[in-house]
Design an enzyme around this catalytic site. Sequence first.
Site, PDB file in Angstrom:
ATOM      1  N   ASP A   1     -59.311   1.156  33.521  1.00  0.00           N
ATOM      2  CA  ASP A   1     -58.044   1.821  33.246  1.00  0.00           C
ATOM      3  C   ASP A   1     -58.047   3.266  33.747  1.00  0.00           C
ATOM      4  O   ASP A   1     -58.702   4.128  33.159  1.00  0.00           O
ATOM      5  CB  ASP A   1     -57.819   1.768  31.725  1.00  0.00           C
ATOM      6  CG  ASP A   1     -56.531   2.414  31.295  1.00  0.00           C
ATOM      7  OD1 ASP A   1     -55.682   2.703  32.158  1.00  0.00           O
ATOM      8  OD2 ASP A   1     -56.366   2.627  30.078  1.00  0.00           O
TER       9      ASP A   1
ATOM     10  N   ASP B   1     -51.704   4.632  37.128  1.00  0.00           N
ATOM     11  CA  ASP B   1     -52.329   4.068  35.931  1.00  0.00           C
ATOM     12  C   ASP B   1     -52.585   2.566  36.092  1.00  0.00           C
ATOM     13  O   ASP B   1     -51.679   1.755  35.915  1.00  0.00           O
ATOM     14  CB  ASP B   1     -51.402   4.345  34.731  1.00  0.00           C
ATOM     15  CG  ASP B   1     -51.963   3.809  33.427  1.00  0.00           C
ATOM     16  OD1 ASP B   1     -53.065   3.219  33.430  1.00  0.00           O
ATOM     17  OD2 ASP B   1     -51.288   3.961  32.384  1.00  0.00           O
TER      18      ASP B   1
END
Length: 418
Positions: free
Chosen positions: A127, A305
């Site tokens: 992530d 992201d």
Amino acid sequence: MFIKSNLVALALALTASATPLLEGVGTPITLEKRVGLSTSSGFLDHAKAAKQVVRDRNKHRRNLMNLKRNVGAEFMNKGAHIPPIANLTNSHHKRQSEQLTDYENDSYWAGSITIGSDKQSFLVDFDTGSSDLWVPSSKCKGSSCKSKKEYNAASSSTAAHKPGTFTIEYGDGSKVSGPVYTDTVTVAGVTAHNQYFSPVTSVSSYFADGEKDGVLGLAFPEISNLHQSPFLTTAKAQGAVKAGVFAFKLDASGSELYLGGTNPKLYKGAIEYHPVVGAGFWQIGGMEVENGDQVIASGAQAIVDSGTSIIYGPPASVAALYETIPESRVYDSANGLYEFPCAAVPADFGFSWGGKTWTIEPVNFILGRVGNMCVGAVAGVDLGLGDGVWLLGDSFMKNVYSVFSFDKKAVGFAQLKQ
Ligand SMILES: *[C@@H]1O[C@H](CO)[C@@H](O)[C@H](O)[C@H]1NC(C)=O
Ligand SMILES: *[C@@H]1O[C@H](CO)[C@@H](O)[C@H](O)[C@H]1NC(C)=O
């Protein structure tokens, strides 16, 4: 300051035991596909999408709280604010009946890591939109952990219990929390010693719809919830990786995270780099949002992201985008989602930072079908990240080879090789 001095101490203590990789040589990690928000036949799974939006909002709410606590409000973007916790509403229940429920191919952009002297293995979500590592603990209570790999500190001779607790609330009824530990963490041959992480003892419903065990954050220390050095920052400081660079290819198959450099087999042409601005995030400025010849927004910012499925933009800009698509209309106002006739899907919607325009393939612009309409993968939600800040998740990343360089403090994009 706190983080920096910690790192220096870690580096001094541990350089002797680190094994540097050769210059320019990185290591690839094969990734599995992320869970989709539509069913196998392409219908939008509205309940799942709504839940995802709430989780994304609260993830970034938590990031903003961490940033403010770790380095102070002066490091937040102009116009940034910490929004109230987002809650899952039932407003979509009526529409939900339109969907089929054959969930299939639930999988993630996840890959394997090991933790501990005894190399306990976990499947984690990599992530770029957070900075902490957490996996389930063998002390995890409740059914959510049952099918998961669990970290057992007692069987690792390098495990050390640290003060404090780790908690993230996602606002959809799920929450992860647990104690704080350090241990040896290895990702594709790159090892960080004394890496801070949380073996979580409570995961409530977080895992209900996936196979991954936990999350490994790849952003900067400023948004760390643990207020500690993230995995790659530790690995770089300890000399375990020569270049502080990683790169992603996200695709239905052949997805890869590459640590310590870029993989020339996966892209062609030059990498277009843009300097990171602000603190904590992989954020780049000077962005223009375009639909063909029409400029939707300029002077915007993007946070890239990999832990977010879709694209979020400021509500007014996103409304302006859908105005350029004939017969589009609001689909779910609570979650900022729009629908449009599937045949009208834009072919030239994209983002430019002064170089090439990186366009979103039509298939990636569509989140799922609702009858004859399609719901777009660009949602208008104020995440509190600041004025003109967009959050570019996988719906964007699937169209480019994306490079994240701590060394250059820059994000780069290159054209994928087909
Ligand atoms: C699910 O995965 C299987 C095996 O990879 C594949 O054959 C099938 O087409 C996939 N189904 C969908 C709907 O993507
Ligand atoms: C969600 O619920 C909490 C607790 O009831 C409340 O404080 C918060 O304001 C709500 N969030 C929104 C966005 O309405």
